[in-house]
Design an enzyme around this catalytic site. Sequence first.
Site, mmCIF file in Angstrom:
data_model
loop_
_atom_site.group_PDB
_atom_site.id
_atom_site.type_symbol
_atom_site.label_atom_id
_atom_site.label_comp_id
_atom_site.label_asym_id
_atom_site.label_seq_id
_atom_site.Cartn_x
_atom_site.Cartn_y
_atom_site.Cartn_z
ATOM 1 N N GLU A 1 1.007 -1.141 0.107
ATOM 2 C CA GLU A 1 -0.002 0.150 -0.179
ATOM 3 C C GLU A 1 1.340 1.455 0.005
ATOM 4 O OE1 GLU A 1 -2.739 -0.525 -0.776
ATOM 5 O OE2 GLU A 1 -3.494 -2.593 -0.196
ATOM 6 N N HIS B 1 1.466 1.880 -3.253
ATOM 7 C CA HIS B 1 0.406 2.887 -4.504
ATOM 8 C C HIS B 1 0.554 4.390 -3.833
ATOM 9 C CE1 HIS B 1 -1.563 0.047 -6.210
ATOM 10 N NE2 HIS B 1 -1.883 -1.452 -5.191
ATOM 11 N N GLU C 1 -0.066 -1.457 -9.891
ATOM 12 C CA GLU C 1 -0.424 -2.079 -8.902
ATOM 13 C C GLU C 1 1.341 -2.153 -9.889
ATOM 14 O OE1 GLU C 1 -2.589 -3.397 -7.483
ATOM 15 O OE2 GLU C 1 -1.319 -5.411 -7.072
#
Lengths: 501, 501
Positions: free
Chosen positions: A266, A269, A295
């Site tokens: 995460e 991201h 991704e």
Amino acid sequence: MLNNTFRRLCRHLRETARLQSIQALLEWDQQTYMPAEASDYRAEQLACLTSMIHSRQTDPQLKDWLDELSESPQTDPHSDMGATVRVVRREFLKESKKPARLVEELTRCTSLAQQIWIEARKDNDFGKFAPMLEQVIKLRCEEADAVGYVEDRYDAMIDDYEHDARASQIGPILDNLRDELVPLVQTATGSGKSAPNGILHGSFPIPQQEAFCRSVASAIGFDFERGRLDVTHHPFCSEVGPHDCRITTRYDEHFLPSALYSVLHEAGHGMYEQGLRSDWYGLPPGKSGSLGVHESQSRLWENQVGRSRPFWQHFLPRLQRHFAISPHEFSLDDWVWAVNEVRPSLIRVEADETTYNLHIIVRFELEQELVSGRLTVADLPAAWNERYEKYLGLRPSKDSEGVLQDIHWSAGLIGYFPTYTLGNLYAAQLFEAAEKDLGGLDGQFAAGEFAPLLKWLRTNIHRHGQLYPSSDLISHVTGQVPGHQALIRHLQSKVDLFYRA
Amino acid sequence: MLNNTFRRLCRHLRETARLQSIQALLEWDQQTYMPAEASDYRAEQLACLTSMIHSRQTDPQLKDWLDELSESPQTDPHSDMGATVRVVRREFLKESKKPARLVEELTRCTSLAQQIWIEARKDNDFGKFAPMLEQVIKLRCEEADAVGYVEDRYDAMIDDYEHDARASQIGPILDNLRDELVPLVQTATGSGKSAPNGILHGSFPIPQQEAFCRSVASAIGFDFERGRLDVTHHPFCSEVGPHDCRITTRYDEHFLPSALYSVLHEAGHGMYEQGLRSDWYGLPPGKSGSLGVHESQSRLWENQVGRSRPFWQHFLPRLQRHFAISPHEFSLDDWVWAVNEVRPSLIRVEADETTYNLHIIVRFELEQELVSGRLTVADLPAAWNERYEKYLGLRPSKDSEGVLQDIHWSAGLIGYFPTYTLGNLYAAQLFEAAEKDLGGLDGQFAAGEFAPLLKWLRTNIHRHGQLYPSSDLISHVTGQVPGHQALIRHLQSKVDLFYRA
């Protein structure tokens, strides 16, 4: 004149982005801190925003501006203005082709389908879910026909998540990947060797895990002045504003990698979002690219960086000190092997880095067959199990561990799965390109230096937002069209290291 | 026909309430969890909502509906429909009398004034703040003249917080209160006795404080399934939805009452919100009454309940166990005296229950003089200090501890302070009425039973929302017009107990 129109367009888009960012906060809060009883009203609040956002996105005024601006031939299509007009216009035209009735029906149907899917999975009863899935596929096909496609109906679905991607391009890449992965996994499973993964299990108190995860995320470059880390049932990354990126994870007191690798994922991201141009927040020059590109950022930090030996050269002593583990309990090599174990399993979200892509390929192949009509929903569970046996050497004993495991299809997300593997492919290519450009990444990681890699990603990926189509951007930055080789090289090297005789 | 119009009106109002609840979430998040760098964009998000809410509130369509509905003579003014039309119409008419230019100017001016106030307080420099305060008063007076008033310009200002209240009613009550409070406080200070408040200081680890505060809030009836408790710099209570009430507090590791009493206070506000009719959320039948009524709910739980001996009969043993304090260290009577200490001080927010109202009365008197022009801003600090000397026997040695201590005036909140004391007056009257109706409250508290009192408040106050004007509601429920006697009885009894020879 043109500039005035563009200014008006931007003002409109910025206001829409503000509403979307507000919606993101409501959704984040719903998953993190909202009191239990507040969910019904939260749905009303969200519906109210959704409807305002939708009417702004389909405002006829928008069409006039976009038509006027797209008629100008001088604009560079990859300039801020050119890309804004191109991307917004494409989305506007696609949306406007969808009949309102169909949009509503899909919303209603997928909302119901998700509820029924939850029950069906709990009861291990595919028959309960099948009629809903049929209905979802039917409506998504109608939608694809309404918006149109050049080659394949399925392309219109992929396009929702990976603009302009086509099955005819992705298909052969994933075929090649599969043909190399299956024997690679067999090498590992047939080696008679097994990773010392017992060392990943133990007692890791959650407050200490949280502190450790936070320090790792910070060390690789996630900016906590512009973001947060919280706890949710399913980890995610959410954008609440240009300087407000919130990531989440979940903790398992007895298994450290669960939280740690989802934080790395995460944070990957999140660092992408934090690297976008904040002055263009919510507009194509300042917006993240396709899901595949997104991704690639999470996977690169999770896998190429976070499972590497040099990463652990730096962090393992810190981890041992943090959790008061004796440095004599296991070696660096044991630890690196443990977090790189290759072991086929039935559940996608628990899969290791190598077998993960086979889970995706099963879904990608079945989706295409369902959409084309070559496979019926009734025959889906059998086809699923057979494909798992063939690619992963395992056959689910029940549908809840098989075809019922993912929420995606019930939510209408058909054409979404391949973006996970595209992310892995892009990550491998980008990492090779970064190593080629920067050199000595291993040494940097071992010294705890992650800034050069992050800066390279900022310059080559993050700063470009949506100025270029994803596949063009990857080809340009890596000097290679998207393909399976880089990922195979990456995975092969690990199998060679740990599983060869 | 009328019903259709009313339905349309309600739909409009519910949508506006949804936007307001979203705004409340953004503000709550800003104070609790928002990352540091996100504040500029948060201001944009809030401005976007404010503007949408404002245009809904001044929608000309609203006027047509309200005119049509208010022409119907049959409607009971205290029915759901009657009250909705009456309250919304009054607010609409008041808002529509304010010139747009003036509203904008006030927003700009108070925003700037608050920044300058922060600096002026820090630098202890009233001269820096004075021109801004003059400007705020001037604009608020212009606004009062634009909206109109019957007797006194100041009434138009009070009306923003306490509908229909007038200086000519409140003034004499507060004069009487002051005339009784000044000698009462002198009795305490002249008694030569001092409360054993050393026992309130000590080491109270914050996680344990939080757990204790949570258990107390829960025990008195705050519903954590429909609410939360978090940490902020200044405690507050915020409504994010009909089943989502969020209270906050701050913790001082070395002084327990700071967090505990602010939790009791905010939980009092919160239980009021949780007791409103959720099916009318955001509309007058389901909306809290005036600020005075709101404050009566917080003060009643904080003071009438939370500083009472029976309350501590129940909670002190729990507190001692929770913080591992020996029961022999001090007695129940010591503790109750400590939390009921009467001691004049300079800072309002740190004042005890008894002297608190004198702080308010100083501000109430000075506000009226400023608005009427009897006092100039230049003479304000001297008038402030003189009044403190006269009522509290203390003279501030610097303006940062005097006239510069509160944010209110810089924020344009003139006419707001008296609602704090109205809350105290109402709380005292309501508590006497509840005791009369229910009997034996002391015994119930000592047994940890707070549900009967809460139920009584639900029935007599919460369920009525804005169906009645506040002062009518209080008069009706307590059988007495608002006055100073009940509060004086309450405070007198404590002084008699602890400070008489």
